[in-house]
Design an enzyme around this catalytic site. Structure first.
Site, PDB file in Angstrom:
ATOM      1  N   TYR A 141       0.851  -1.194   0.000  1.00  0.00           N
ATOM      2  CA  TYR A 141       0.000   0.000   0.000  1.00  0.00           C
ATOM      3  C   TYR A 141       0.881   1.236   0.000  1.00  0.00           C
ATOM      4  CZ  TYR A 141      -3.477   3.469   1.416  1.00  0.00           C
ATOM      5  OH  TYR A 141      -4.304   4.573   1.464  1.00  0.00           O
ATOM      6  N   ASP A 236       9.311   2.807   0.083  1.00  0.00           N
ATOM      7  CA  ASP A 236       8.251   3.514   0.777  1.00  0.00           C
ATOM      8  C   ASP A 236       8.386   3.172   2.259  1.00  0.00           C
ATOM      9  OD1 ASP A 236       6.002   4.505   1.941  1.00  0.00           O
ATOM     10  OD2 ASP A 236       4.600   3.757   0.416  1.00  0.00           O
ATOM     11  N   LYS A 264       4.002   9.575   8.393  1.00  0.00           N
ATOM     12  CA  LYS A 264       3.595   9.062   9.708  1.00  0.00           C
ATOM     13  C   LYS A 264       4.479   9.567  10.862  1.00  0.00           C
ATOM     14  CE  LYS A 264       0.481   5.746   7.917  1.00  0.00           C
ATOM     15  NZ  LYS A 264       0.574   4.937   6.712  1.00  0.00           N
TER      16      LYS A 264
HETATM   17  C1  LIG Z   1       0.097   5.330   5.279  1.00  0.00           C
HETATM   18  C2  LIG Z   1       0.942   4.983   4.138  1.00  0.00           C
HETATM   19  C3  LIG Z   1       0.993   5.766   2.979  1.00  0.00           C
HETATM   20  C4  LIG Z   1       0.071   6.928   2.760  1.00  0.00           C
HETATM   21  O1  LIG Z   1       0.263   7.955   3.663  1.00  0.00           O
HETATM   22  P1  LIG Z   1      -0.948   8.997   3.894  1.00  0.00           P
HETATM   23  O2  LIG Z   1      -0.355  10.008   4.798  1.00  0.00           O
HETATM   24  O3  LIG Z   1      -2.062   8.199   4.510  1.00  0.00           O
HETATM   25  O4  LIG Z   1      -1.329   9.544   2.577  1.00  0.00           O
HETATM   26  C5  LIG Z   1       1.894   5.436   1.997  1.00  0.00           C
HETATM   27  N1  LIG Z   1       2.704   4.386   2.132  1.00  0.00           N
HETATM   28  C6  LIG Z   1       2.691   3.599   3.224  1.00  0.00           C
HETATM   29  C7  LIG Z   1       3.652   2.460   3.321  1.00  0.00           C
HETATM   30  C8  LIG Z   1       1.790   3.858   4.256  1.00  0.00           C
HETATM   31  O5  LIG Z   1       1.742   3.050   5.315  1.00  0.00           O
END
Ligand SMILES: *Cc1c(COP(=O)(O)O)cnc(C)c1O
Length: 433
Positions: A141, A236, A264
């Site tokens: 994701y 990511d 985050k």
């Molecule tokens: C939460 C998340 C995102 C997206 O971040 P948002 O601030 O919710 O847009 C992208 N990549 C990973 C791995 C995530 O856990």
């Protein structure tokens, strides 16, 4: 019931009553908890009930909720104004601080969300390489970026909407996917398509199909195949960054990506995220370069204040040791309990994050994760909730330990997990979900 009546009201003016899908409790059933306040390791709902929180706002709250130092920094910062739309000292300091943890991020741009960071990194990768195709992992994701909502985890996994409506087929066709931890599949794909692939993007430690640790060498393979074909490797690390080690998974596993996305933890609970990497690539961004990227609130002063406070705390080795020790004791306790009780479940964990899968088989990729009994997860979730423990309201998510969880609280949590699991697996325990 305040949560219930608020939920009813919310549904009249907000689609499904929520501003982000998993909050609606759709995959576990029941009424979503409306949170009134949080402090340390606890949440309080609108009905005054207290929960020991393992969702941690989906990862950011590594030092617990509303830490005093952060609150005073924010109050002080806010008194100087909340947005200028002009360059600030805090942005410079923040970029330098992030670099000190992630040396591979030679240059960094701030965004307001992880989604934006990923979207920008992908555009940059395409602009830099002049190629269109992107490879992602099944169940990975990366926010709700159009080209990433293909075999996506998290909310996508929960709702069985790996392909969202509204995404042009022509765009989705440019996204190729491979199963996680499958070096053979990765090599084969790059052998065949490598020269047209702009980037391979992956969560080096997937946390959005539930936590799935990488096999030894898998990340190394990802580095090798991309280097060989001139494709970029994008980590990511929106969840794993600052979490699996202060320098993220790239530091822990010793694999250096070309670009990294963070979010985050980075913003300490305020809307901040970042992408960055090799200088020659990052310099392709506007205004110097041809790849456009922007944001009215990017590098927002309040978000930078929060981020800088987090960066300072992360430098404190004692805090880090505390987190590692708390998580280690808790997880070994948890494992011992599961072994004693012989529940047909699998506990995956990486440092201070964990997922309990409702399958007795090892979970190494998305297909394994999907074999989990999500109805059992829903019963378990509610059995925990009524005992005062708040977990991520979906099977395919990570749960988090913070420095604000005390050892006794974590001991209690394991006892609650045991009772909740007994209830989950006892006959006639079907919760009215
Ligand atoms: C939460 C998340 C995102 C997206 O971040 P948002 O601030 O919710 O847009 C992208 N990549 C990973 C791995 C995530 O856990």
């Amino acid at each position: 019931m305040q949560s219930r009546s608020l939920y009813k009201r919310a549904q009249k003016s907000i689609p499904s009553g929520v501003n982000s899908p998993v909050r609606a409790f759709k995959s576990v059933g029941g009424t979503p908890v409306f949170v009134k306040k949080a402090s340390g390791a606890f949440l309080w709902d609108e009905d005054g009930r207290r929960y020991l929180d393992f969702c941690a706002s989906w990862g950011p709250m590594i030092f617990g909720h509303a830490p005093r130092g952060l609150l005073s920094a924010l109050a002080y910062g806010a008194s100087s104004g909340t947005s200028f739309g002009a360059a600030t000292r805090a942005e410079v300091m923040m970029a330098e601080a992030v670099r000190s943890f992630f040396p591979s991020m030679e240059k960094i741009r701030m965004t307001s969300s992880g989604t934006e960071a990923v979207m920008s990194a992908l555009r940059l990768a395409r602009g830099f390489t002049g190629r269109d195709k992107i490879v992602k992992i099944d169940g990975g994701y990366h926010g709700h970026v159009d080209s990433m909502l293909v075999k996506a985890g998290s909310g996508g996994a929960t709702f069985g909407l790996p392909d969202s409506a509204g995404i042009p087929k022509a765009l989705a066709r440019l996204t190729l996917t491979v199963p996680f931890n499958d070096s053979r599949a990765l090599k084969a794909l790059f052998q065949k398509e490598g020269r047209s692939i702009a980037a391979l993007i992956l969560e080096p430690v997937p946390a959005n199909m539930g936590v799935v640790p990488p096999d030894p060498d898998y990340l190394q393979t990802a580095r090798q195949v991309t280097r060989r074909t001139g494709s970029l490797l994008i980590f990511d690390e929106v969840i794993s960054g600052f979490r699996v080690s202060p320098g993220g998974a790239q530091k822990k596993y010793g694999v250096t990506p070309d670009l990294t996305c963070l979010g985050k933890i980075l913003g300490g609970g305020l809307p901040a995220a970042a992408f960055g990497g090799r200088r020659d690539i990052m310099d392709q961004l506007a205004p110097a370069g041809p790849v456009y990227q922007a944001g009215t609130l990017s590098g927002n002063p309040l978000a930078m204040t929060a981020g800088l406070w987090v960066m300072c705390e992360l430098k404190d080795r004692k805090k880090r040791k505390l987190l590692d020790r708390l998580a280690e004791h808790f997880l070994s306790d948890f494992r011992a309990m599961l072994a004693r009780e012989k529940f047909p479940v699998t506990l995956n964990s990486e440092d201070s994050m964990f997922t309990l899968f409702f399958t007795p088989r090892p979970v190494r990729d998305y297909a394994d994760a999907k074999s989990s009994d999500t109805r059992a997860y829903a019963r378990y979730f509610h059995a925990c909730l009524k005992r005062g423990v708040y977990l991520a309201p979906s099977q395919f998510e990570a749960n988090f330990v913070s420095t604000a969880h005390s050892a006794p609280q974590l001991k209690t949590a394991v006892r609650i997990f045991r009772d909740a699991l007994r209830e989950t697996f006892s006959e006639g325990s079907a919760h009215g979900a």
